[in-house]
Scaffold this motif. Structure first.
Motif, mmCIF file in Angstrom:
data_model
loop_
_atom_site.group_PDB
_atom_site.id
_atom_site.type_symbol
_atom_site.label_atom_id
_atom_site.label_comp_id
_atom_site.label_asym_id
_atom_site.label_seq_id
_atom_site.Cartn_x
_atom_site.Cartn_y
_atom_site.Cartn_z
ATOM 1 N N VAL A 1 2.351 -14.795 -5.966
ATOM 2 C CA VAL A 1 2.017 -14.022 -7.509
ATOM 3 C C VAL A 1 1.125 -13.003 -7.304
ATOM 4 O O VAL A 1 1.241 -11.884 -8.123
ATOM 5 C CB VAL A 1 1.220 -15.250 -8.345
ATOM 6 N N GLY A 2 0.109 -13.050 -6.617
ATOM 7 C CA GLY A 2 -0.951 -12.082 -6.346
ATOM 8 C C GLY A 2 -0.256 -10.671 -5.935
ATOM 9 O O GLY A 2 -0.636 -9.588 -6.264
ATOM 10 N N GLY A 3 0.424 -10.995 -4.908
ATOM 11 C CA GLY A 3 1.255 -10.045 -4.225
ATOM 12 C C GLY A 3 2.159 -8.819 -5.084
ATOM 13 O O GLY A 3 2.183 -7.899 -4.897
ATOM 14 N N TYR A 4 3.056 -9.689 -5.794
ATOM 15 C CA TYR A 4 3.909 -9.098 -6.568
ATOM 16 C C TYR A 4 3.073 -8.288 -7.665
ATOM 17 O O TYR A 4 3.389 -7.193 -7.978
ATOM 18 C CB TYR A 4 4.805 -10.181 -7.531
ATOM 19 N N THR A 5 2.144 -8.953 -8.293
ATOM 20 C CA THR A 5 1.426 -8.368 -9.555
ATOM 21 C C THR A 5 0.419 -7.258 -8.980
ATOM 22 O O THR A 5 0.865 -6.164 -9.641
ATOM 23 C CB THR A 5 0.489 -9.412 -10.206
ATOM 24 N N PHE A 6 -0.229 -7.369 -8.056
ATOM 25 C CA PHE A 6 -1.125 -6.306 -7.713
ATOM 26 C C PHE A 6 -0.353 -5.258 -6.847
ATOM 27 O O PHE A 6 -0.834 -4.043 -6.805
ATOM 28 C CB PHE A 6 -2.288 -6.867 -6.652
ATOM 29 N N GLY A 7 0.772 -5.345 -6.265
ATOM 30 C CA GLY A 7 1.504 -4.489 -5.575
ATOM 31 C C GLY A 7 2.057 -3.720 -6.635
ATOM 32 O O GLY A 7 1.809 -2.278 -6.353
ATOM 33 N N ARG B 1 5.929 2.704 -2.857
ATOM 34 C CA ARG B 1 5.241 2.188 -1.567
ATOM 35 C C ARG B 1 4.609 0.715 -1.419
ATOM 36 O O ARG B 1 4.886 -0.346 -0.800
ATOM 37 C CB ARG B 1 4.557 2.986 -0.596
ATOM 38 N N SER B 2 3.644 0.450 -2.475
ATOM 39 C CA SER B 2 2.756 -0.680 -2.451
ATOM 40 C C SER B 2 3.539 -1.840 -3.229
ATOM 41 O O SER B 2 3.642 -2.910 -2.476
ATOM 42 C CB SER B 2 1.489 -0.345 -3.295
ATOM 43 N N THR B 3 4.544 -1.552 -4.198
ATOM 44 C CA THR B 3 5.486 -2.401 -4.715
ATOM 45 C C THR B 3 6.319 -3.035 -3.755
ATOM 46 O O THR B 3 6.335 -4.039 -3.539
ATOM 47 C CB THR B 3 6.265 -1.737 -5.862
ATOM 48 N N GLY C 1 -0.145 6.160 -12.062
ATOM 49 C CA GLY C 1 1.050 6.775 -11.731
ATOM 50 C C GLY C 1 2.338 6.104 -12.560
ATOM 51 O O GLY C 1 2.100 4.998 -13.051
ATOM 52 N N ALA C 2 3.590 6.585 -12.280
ATOM 53 C CA ALA C 2 4.416 6.240 -12.930
ATOM 54 C C ALA C 2 5.319 5.008 -12.651
ATOM 55 O O ALA C 2 5.660 4.130 -13.337
ATOM 56 C CB ALA C 2 5.628 7.492 -13.166
ATOM 57 N N GLY C 3 5.227 4.990 -11.079
ATOM 58 C CA GLY C 3 5.868 3.739 -10.698
ATOM 59 C C GLY C 3 7.505 3.703 -10.913
ATOM 60 O O GLY C 3 7.876 4.575 -11.372
ATOM 61 N N ILE C 4 8.102 2.642 -10.178
ATOM 62 C CA ILE C 4 9.376 2.439 -10.375
ATOM 63 C C ILE C 4 9.611 0.979 -10.699
ATOM 64 O O ILE C 4 9.032 0.019 -10.159
ATOM 65 C CB ILE C 4 10.562 3.008 -9.411
ATOM 66 N N PRO C 5 10.456 0.504 -11.332
ATOM 67 C CA PRO C 5 10.883 -0.892 -11.448
ATOM 68 C C PRO C 5 11.106 -1.444 -10.226
ATOM 69 O O PRO C 5 11.626 -0.998 -9.189
ATOM 70 C CB PRO C 5 12.203 -0.816 -12.390
ATOM 71 N N LEU C 6 11.009 -2.852 -10.243
ATOM 72 C CA LEU C 6 11.005 -3.498 -8.760
ATOM 73 C C LEU C 6 12.351 -3.525 -8.645
ATOM 74 O O LEU C 6 12.970 -3.418 -7.115
ATOM 75 C CB LEU C 6 10.454 -5.089 -9.082
ATOM 76 N N ARG C 7 13.380 -3.731 -9.358
ATOM 77 C CA ARG C 7 14.870 -3.782 -9.162
ATOM 78 C C ARG C 7 15.283 -2.246 -8.518
ATOM 79 O O ARG C 7 16.179 -2.400 -7.737
ATOM 80 C CB ARG C 7 15.526 -3.855 -10.484
ATOM 81 N N ASP C 8 14.508 -1.224 -8.501
ATOM 82 C CA ASP C 8 15.042 -0.127 -7.745
ATOM 83 C C ASP C 8 14.899 -0.267 -6.283
ATOM 84 O O ASP C 8 15.400 0.614 -5.560
ATOM 85 C CB ASP C 8 13.951 1.125 -8.018
ATOM 86 N N LEU C 9 14.095 -1.271 -5.998
ATOM 87 C CA LEU C 9 14.229 -1.327 -4.241
ATOM 88 C C LEU C 9 15.272 -2.074 -3.853
ATOM 89 O O LEU C 9 15.693 -2.003 -2.728
ATOM 90 C CB LEU C 9 13.026 -2.374 -3.871
ATOM 91 N N PHE C 10 16.223 -2.212 -4.450
ATOM 92 C CA PHE C 10 17.780 -2.720 -4.071
ATOM 93 C C PHE C 10 18.765 -1.790 -4.834
ATOM 94 O O PHE C 10 19.958 -2.207 -4.890
ATOM 95 C CB PHE C 10 17.806 -4.192 -5.165
ATOM 96 N N SER C 11 18.227 -0.832 -5.089
ATOM 97 C CA SER C 11 19.289 0.424 -5.127
ATOM 98 C C SER C 11 19.811 1.018 -4.107
ATOM 99 O O SER C 11 19.639 0.532 -3.072
ATOM 100 C CB SER C 11 18.443 1.580 -6.017
ATOM 101 N N ARG C 12 20.901 1.569 -4.087
ATOM 102 C CA ARG C 12 21.728 2.056 -3.121
ATOM 103 C C ARG C 12 21.071 2.820 -1.904
ATOM 104 O O ARG C 12 21.245 2.479 -0.740
ATOM 105 C CB ARG C 12 22.860 3.431 -3.432
ATOM 106 N N ILE D 1 8.157 -7.325 -0.233
ATOM 107 C CA ILE D 1 8.734 -7.954 0.846
ATOM 108 C C ILE D 1 7.764 -8.683 1.683
ATOM 109 O O ILE D 1 8.093 -10.027 1.983
ATOM 110 C CB ILE D 1 9.055 -6.752 1.772
ATOM 111 N N PHE D 2 6.707 -8.501 1.890
ATOM 112 C CA PHE D 2 5.574 -9.489 2.681
ATOM 113 C C PHE D 2 5.240 -10.727 1.853
ATOM 114 O O PHE D 2 5.566 -11.703 2.523
ATOM 115 C CB PHE D 2 4.366 -8.593 2.842
#
Length: 433
Positions: free
Chosen positions: A81-87, A372-374, A234-245, A379-380
């Motif tokens: 929970v902490g990793g996802y949120t704070f990332g 990157r942090s997300t 920062g603008a950031g990107i949605p988490l789902r983009d980590l699974f983009s092409r 992953i970790f």
């Protein structure tokens, strides 16, 4: 791969490199890396304190082996929970700010564990402490990766990863000194001290220049804002983009590797002291010395594999580490004499963090600054989430197969990870963007 100056100038890291006349900021590189080391040191301390106090907690609150295993499960659940949120927050609001808050959360709820009056209290404080520690790895590794020179980024990841082992050693020494005199509560009460680290990080470590530069570049169109002092958004990107092409193959392979590594670590290291004490009937003091010797082998293995990753490549180092763990845990499961147990423990220590030492660099390199942090935290800590199942499984299966027998079963998973890493390109020496 090696990138020439012309190609390097097309990346964000290259822009910063050329703007500084081809020289990195060695002072900032050192401070950022030290802060990351200290943060991950707390992570190691928290995990080992639970491992070392597990038998005492079971006696104090009349806990079954499954209930003891559940404490490890909820701790890793909090880390997820902490990793996802704070990332995500670190990509949005900056590395240093979120890093500071994560340390404070860890400090408060670790100290509150010392005042536990029952099992529910333990579950709650272990979960909330995990929320704080879950963020420290990903944010610290991101901070280091963005500050460290590309050629030796694997060693930078190694230095930060060694912070975990230093934390484990500190917790082990404290157990030797404090538990016989003051009991298990003293081990958690010292958790209040890391609040001083939070103050140091907040006031002495500047924000990542790469993150600040990204915020400024996106300020007009990406939704990011900056006040000129690195206190932007920062603008950031949605988490789902980590699974983009563009990232799917990296993300999928890294998730497999992280899950296997975390299940192996948590299943083995949480229960190793209990196996030595109850199954092999090793005295408590001797167990502490074996654990210290094992920790020494952990540090040696991390240095060796960190160098391999920067000289030969990430894939070779990670694959070799998992193969080594396959053989080590199989030998541990077959050990019967005291000398065999000692050798098996030392071999396990040498290999158990051989791949972890590379993860910080490996998980950072394919992804852009605003994600990157997300990515690293997702992953970790997904691996940690699955890893939290391992102590519970060991606790449930131990009566039927013995602790050492269940530990030996993890060798099958390590083979899968050793093969999976070859499905992604080599990223050694790549410039971050």
């Amino acid at each position: 791969m090696n990138i020439g100056e012309r190609e390097r100038a097309t990346t964000l890291g290259g822009l910063l490199y050329l703007r500084n006349g081809g020289r990195g900021d060695a002072g900032y590189e050192l401070r950022a890396t030290v802060a990351a080391i200290l943060g991950y040191m707390l992570d190691g301390m928290d995990t080992m304190v639970l491992s070392l106090t597990l038998t005492a907690l079971g006696a104090a609150f009349a806990l079954s082996s499954a209930e003891q295993g559940l404490l490890g499960f909820v701790l890793t659940g909090g880390m997820v929970v902490g990793g996802y949120t704070f990332g995500i927050l670190a990509d949005r609001f900056g590395r240093v700010r979120t890093f500071t808050y994560s340390i404070l959360i860890y400090s408060v709820f670790t100290a509150l564990t010392a005042a536990a009056t029952g099992y529910p209290w333990l579950l709650v404080t272990r979960f909330l402490s995990g929320v704080g520690t879950g963020a420290e790895y990903g944010i610290g590794m991101t901070l280091m990766s963005e500050a460290f020179r590309a050629k030796w980024r694997g060693m930078g990841s190694t230095f930060v990863s060694m912070g975990w082992t230093v934390g484990v050693v500190i917790a082990t020494v404290l157990a030797l000194l404090l538990m016989p005199l003051y009991g298990w509560r003293a081990m958690y009460l010292i958790g209040v001290l890391p609040a001083l680290l939070a103050a140091y990080v907040r006031w002495r470590i500047p924000e990542s220049p790469m993150w600040v530069e990204r915020v400024r570049m996106e300020g007009g169109s990406g939704g990011g804002k900056d006040d000129g002092k690195g206190r932007g958004k920062g603008a950031g990107i949605p988490l789902r983009d980590l699974f983009s092409r563009g990232y799917l193959r990296f993300t999928a392979v890294f998730l497999v590797i992280a899950i296997v590594a975390e299940m192996g670590y948590w299943g083995i290291m949480i229960w190793l002291p209990s196996a030595l004490l109850t199954e092999y009937h090793v005295a408590f003091t001797r167990t502490i010395y074996i654990l210290l010797a094992t920790d020494g082998m952990v540090l040696l293995g991390m240095l060796v594999f960190g160098l391999i990753s920067d000289i030969v490549g990430r894939r070779v180092a990670i694959s070799a580490g998992f193969i080594g763990m396959t053989l080590s845990v199989a030998y541990f499961a077959m050990s019967r004499t005291a000398s065999q147990v000692l050798v098996a423990s030392l071999l396990t220590g040498f290999f158990v963090n051989s791949y972890f030492t590379i993860f910080g660099a490996l998980f950072s390199e394919p992804y852009p600054t605003h994600a990157r942090s997300t990515a690293v935290n997702f992953i970790f800590n997904t691996g940690r989430g699955f890893g939290g199942i391992a102590p519970l499984l060991v606790g449930i299966l131990a009566p039927a197969f013995r602790i050492s027998g269940v530990i030996g079963m993890f060798s099958l998973l390590f083979v899968v990870a050793a093969i999976a890493i070859w499905a992604v390109p080599e990223t050694r020496g790549i410039q971050l963007r």
